[in-house]
Motif scaffolding. Sequence first.
Motif, PDB file in Angstrom:
ATOM      1  N   ARG A  14      -3.829  -9.516  -4.564  1.00 45.50           N
ATOM      2  CA  ARG A  14      -4.269 -10.054  -3.266  1.00 45.50           C
ATOM      3  C   ARG A  14      -4.369  -8.961  -2.204  1.00 45.50           C
ATOM      4  O   ARG A  14      -5.155  -9.064  -1.271  1.00 45.50           O
ATOM      5  CB  ARG A  14      -3.305 -11.148  -2.795  1.00 45.50           C
ATOM      6  CG  ARG A  14      -3.478 -12.466  -3.527  1.00 45.50           C
ATOM      7  CD  ARG A  14      -2.680 -13.582  -2.886  1.00 45.50           C
ATOM      8  NE  ARG A  14      -1.240 -13.403  -2.997  1.00 45.50           N
ATOM      9  CZ  ARG A  14      -0.507 -13.695  -4.079  1.00 45.50           C
ATOM     10  NH1 ARG A  14      -1.098 -14.162  -5.161  1.00 45.50           N
ATOM     11  NH2 ARG A  14       0.796 -13.523  -4.079  1.00 45.50           N
ATOM     12  N   ARG A  15      -3.584  -7.925  -2.339  1.00 48.29           N
ATOM     13  CA  ARG A  15      -3.547  -6.845  -1.344  1.00 48.29           C
ATOM     14  C   ARG A  15      -4.270  -5.599  -1.857  1.00 48.29           C
ATOM     15  O   ARG A  15      -3.869  -4.471  -1.591  1.00 48.29           O
ATOM     16  CB  ARG A  15      -2.093  -6.546  -0.997  1.00 48.29           C
ATOM     17  CG  ARG A  15      -1.422  -7.723  -0.311  1.00 48.29           C
ATOM     18  CD  ARG A  15       0.083  -7.588  -0.201  1.00 48.29           C
ATOM     19  NE  ARG A  15       0.483  -6.485   0.662  1.00 48.29           N
ATOM     20  CZ  ARG A  15       1.759  -6.147   0.864  1.00 48.29           C
ATOM     21  NH1 ARG A  15       2.733  -6.831   0.289  1.00 48.29           N
ATOM     22  NH2 ARG A  15       2.058  -5.136   1.657  1.00 48.29           N
ATOM     23  N   SER A  16      -5.368  -5.812  -2.557  1.00 48.68           N
ATOM     24  CA  SER A  16      -6.075  -4.698  -3.204  1.00 48.68           C
ATOM     25  C   SER A  16      -6.545  -3.627  -2.214  1.00 48.68           C
ATOM     26  O   SER A  16      -6.603  -2.451  -2.566  1.00 48.68           O
ATOM     27  CB  SER A  16      -7.233  -5.208  -4.053  1.00 48.68           C
ATOM     28  OG  SER A  16      -8.176  -5.872  -3.240  1.00 48.68           O
ATOM     29  N   ALA A  17      -6.871  -4.000  -0.998  1.00 43.75           N
ATOM     30  CA  ALA A  17      -7.288  -2.992  -0.012  1.00 43.75           C
ATOM     31  C   ALA A  17      -6.139  -2.025   0.283  1.00 43.75           C
ATOM     32  O   ALA A  17      -6.351  -0.808   0.390  1.00 43.75           O
ATOM     33  CB  ALA A  17      -7.766  -3.656   1.275  1.00 43.75           C
ATOM     34  N   GLU A  18      -4.931  -2.551   0.389  1.00 43.29           N
ATOM     35  CA  GLU A  18      -3.759  -1.690   0.613  1.00 43.29           C
ATOM     36  C   GLU A  18      -3.483  -0.818  -0.608  1.00 43.29           C
ATOM     37  O   GLU A  18      -3.107   0.348  -0.475  1.00 43.29           O
ATOM     38  CB  GLU A  18      -2.524  -2.529   0.920  1.00 43.29           C
ATOM     39  CG  GLU A  18      -2.522  -3.173   2.281  1.00 43.29           C
ATOM     40  CD  GLU A  18      -1.299  -4.041   2.460  1.00 43.29           C
ATOM     41  OE1 GLU A  18      -0.234  -3.493   2.818  1.00 43.29           O
ATOM     42  OE2 GLU A  18      -1.400  -5.261   2.222  1.00 43.29           O
ATOM     43  N   VAL A  19      -3.653  -1.399  -1.788  1.00 47.43           N
ATOM     44  CA  VAL A  19      -3.444  -0.633  -3.016  1.00 47.43           C
ATOM     45  C   VAL A  19      -4.439   0.520  -3.073  1.00 47.43           C
ATOM     46  O   VAL A  19      -4.067   1.656  -3.384  1.00 47.43           O
ATOM     47  CB  VAL A  19      -3.569  -1.536  -4.262  1.00 47.43           C
ATOM     48  CG1 VAL A  19      -3.568  -0.696  -5.541  1.00 47.43           C
ATOM     49  CG2 VAL A  19      -2.449  -2.572  -4.301  1.00 47.43           C
ATOM     50  N   ARG A  20      -5.673   0.251  -2.725  1.00 49.55           N
ATOM     51  CA  ARG A  20      -6.678   1.317  -2.738  1.00 49.55           C
ATOM     52  C   ARG A  20      -6.371   2.392  -1.694  1.00 49.55           C
ATOM     53  O   ARG A  20      -6.710   3.565  -1.888  1.00 49.55           O
ATOM     54  CB  ARG A  20      -8.068   0.728  -2.552  1.00 49.55           C
ATOM     55  CG  ARG A  20      -8.553   0.020  -3.799  1.00 49.55           C
ATOM     56  CD  ARG A  20     -10.000  -0.443  -3.696  1.00 49.55           C
ATOM     57  NE  ARG A  20     -10.389  -1.105  -4.925  1.00 49.55           N
ATOM     58  CZ  ARG A  20     -10.328  -2.418  -5.120  1.00 49.55           C
ATOM     59  NH1 ARG A  20      -9.900  -3.219  -4.162  1.00 49.55           N
ATOM     60  NH2 ARG A  20     -10.690  -2.936  -6.276  1.00 49.55           N
ATOM     61  N   GLU A  21      -5.729   2.010  -0.614  1.00 47.49           N
ATOM     62  CA  GLU A  21      -5.291   3.006   0.370  1.00 47.49           C
ATOM     63  C   GLU A  21      -4.272   3.953  -0.260  1.00 47.49           C
ATOM     64  O   GLU A  21      -4.310   5.158  -0.036  1.00 47.49           O
ATOM     65  CB  GLU A  21      -4.690   2.309   1.597  1.00 47.49           C
ATOM     66  CG  GLU A  21      -4.273   3.257   2.697  1.00 47.49           C
ATOM     67  CD  GLU A  21      -3.679   2.550   3.902  1.00 47.49           C
ATOM     68  OE1 GLU A  21      -3.250   3.263   4.828  1.00 47.49           O
ATOM     69  OE2 GLU A  21      -3.610   1.304   3.923  1.00 47.49           O
ATOM     70  N   THR A  22      -3.368   3.403  -1.077  1.00 46.13           N
ATOM     71  CA  THR A  22      -2.404   4.265  -1.767  1.00 46.13           C
ATOM     72  C   THR A  22      -3.115   5.153  -2.778  1.00 46.13           C
ATOM     73  O   THR A  22      -2.744   6.315  -2.949  1.00 46.13           O
ATOM     74  CB  THR A  22      -1.280   3.460  -2.464  1.00 46.13           C
ATOM     75  OG1 THR A  22      -1.792   2.771  -3.593  1.00 46.13           O
ATOM     76  CG2 THR A  22      -0.599   2.504  -1.523  1.00 46.13           C
ATOM     77  N   PHE A  23      -4.151   4.600  -3.447  1.00 46.10           N
ATOM     78  CA  PHE A  23      -4.927   5.407  -4.392  1.00 46.10           C
ATOM     79  C   PHE A  23      -5.497   6.633  -3.685  1.00 46.10           C
ATOM     80  O   PHE A  23      -5.422   7.755  -4.206  1.00 46.10           O
ATOM     81  CB  PHE A  23      -6.094   4.605  -4.972  1.00 46.10           C
ATOM     82  CG  PHE A  23      -5.753   3.624  -6.057  1.00 46.10           C
ATOM     83  CD1 PHE A  23      -4.451   3.305  -6.383  1.00 46.10           C
ATOM     84  CD2 PHE A  23      -6.770   3.010  -6.764  1.00 46.10           C
ATOM     85  CE1 PHE A  23      -4.161   2.396  -7.394  1.00 46.10           C
ATOM     86  CE2 PHE A  23      -6.500   2.110  -7.775  1.00 46.10           C
ATOM     87  CZ  PHE A  23      -5.191   1.798  -8.093  1.00 46.10           C
ATOM     88  N   ALA A  24      -6.088   6.420  -2.531  1.00 46.38           N
ATOM     89  CA  ALA A  24      -6.699   7.525  -1.780  1.00 46.38           C
ATOM     90  C   ALA A  24      -5.648   8.567  -1.408  1.00 46.38           C
ATOM     91  O   ALA A  24      -5.898   9.771  -1.485  1.00 46.38           O
ATOM     92  CB  ALA A  24      -7.396   6.989  -0.530  1.00 46.38           C
ATOM     93  N   GLN A  25      -4.489   8.100  -1.019  1.00 40.64           N
ATOM     94  CA  GLN A  25      -3.407   9.002  -0.616  1.00 40.64           C
ATOM     95  C   GLN A  25      -2.872   9.791  -1.812  1.00 40.64           C
ATOM     96  O   GLN A  25      -2.524  10.971  -1.685  1.00 40.64           O
ATOM     97  CB  GLN A  25      -2.281   8.172   0.014  1.00 40.64           C
ATOM     98  CG  GLN A  25      -1.110   8.958   0.547  1.00 40.64           C
ATOM     99  CD  GLN A  25      -0.162   8.066   1.304  1.00 40.64           C
ATOM    100  OE1 GLN A  25      -0.472   7.610   2.391  1.00 40.64           O
ATOM    101  NE2 GLN A  25       0.987   7.804   0.724  1.00 40.64           N
ATOM    102  N   GLU A  26      -2.800   9.143  -2.972  1.00 42.41           N
ATOM    103  CA  GLU A  26      -2.165   9.738  -4.154  1.00 42.41           C
ATOM    104  C   GLU A  26      -3.141  10.442  -5.091  1.00 42.41           C
ATOM    105  O   GLU A  26      -2.723  11.180  -5.980  1.00 42.41           O
ATOM    106  CB  GLU A  26      -1.436   8.645  -4.947  1.00 42.41           C
ATOM    107  CG  GLU A  26      -0.330   7.989  -4.165  1.00 42.41           C
ATOM    108  CD  GLU A  26       0.148   6.692  -4.797  1.00 42.41           C
ATOM    109  OE1 GLU A  26      -0.331   6.332  -5.901  1.00 42.41           O
ATOM    110  OE2 GLU A  26       1.004   6.028  -4.186  1.00 42.41           O
ATOM    111  N   GLY A  27      -4.443  10.173  -4.947  1.00 41.02           N
ATOM    112  CA  GLY A  27      -5.411  10.735  -5.869  1.00 41.02           C
ATOM    113  C   GLY A  27      -5.514   9.942  -7.167  1.00 41.02           C
ATOM    114  O   GLY A  27      -5.895  10.478  -8.208  1.00 41.02           O
ATOM    115  N   VAL A  28      -5.200   8.668  -7.110  1.00 38.23           N
ATOM    116  CA  VAL A  28      -5.282   7.788  -8.275  1.00 38.23           C
ATOM    117  C   VAL A  28      -6.649   7.118  -8.279  1.00 38.23           C
ATOM    118  O   VAL A  28      -7.168   6.748  -7.230  1.00 38.23           O
ATOM    119  CB  VAL A  28      -4.161   6.721  -8.236  1.00 38.23           C
ATOM    120  CG1 VAL A  28      -4.352   5.660  -9.303  1.00 38.23           C
ATOM    121  CG2 VAL A  28      -2.799   7.382  -8.363  1.00 38.23           C
ATOM    122  N   CYS A  29      -7.257   6.963  -9.462  1.00 34.87           N
ATOM    123  CA  CYS A  29      -8.555   6.288  -9.514  1.00 34.87           C
ATOM    124  C   CYS A  29      -8.511   4.959 -10.262  1.00 34.87           C
ATOM    125  O   CYS A  29      -9.426   4.154 -10.097  1.00 34.87           O
ATOM    126  CB  CYS A  29      -9.645   7.185 -10.080  1.00 34.87           C
ATOM    127  SG  CYS A  29      -9.190   8.312 -11.347  1.00 34.87           S
TER     128      CYS A  29
END
Length: 110
Positions: free
Chosen positions: A26-41
């Motif tokens: 449900r909070r996928s936008a926040e998860v993607r924010e962490t991806f950007a910060q961490e370099g996770v794809c």
Amino acid sequence: MIKLAMRKVRPGQEDHLRKWRAELNRRSAEVRETFAQEGVCHEQAYLLKTADGPVLIYAMEAADHARASSMFRNSTLSIDREHKHIMAQVLAESADAELIYECKAEPGAC
């Protein structure tokens, strides 16, 4: 590069783990924010039922796993703080697994 982690789920915590994973969806936008910060794809989580109880199998794709781990450990994002807290509650020790095959493409092929 893809990295796998396998952890046993503490007795009685499977529902809590499932609810948290649903919350992450449900909070996928926040998860993607962490991806950007961490370099996770990309990441995936599977729940494997075993005779000894459930095991969480987590797969993460990142260019630099050491950097991703460091960024996650030091993150001040609220979703990361919640994630650390909940995972500490629901997960037990690592599940033993033996790597029996690995093959990588030639550099630059992917």
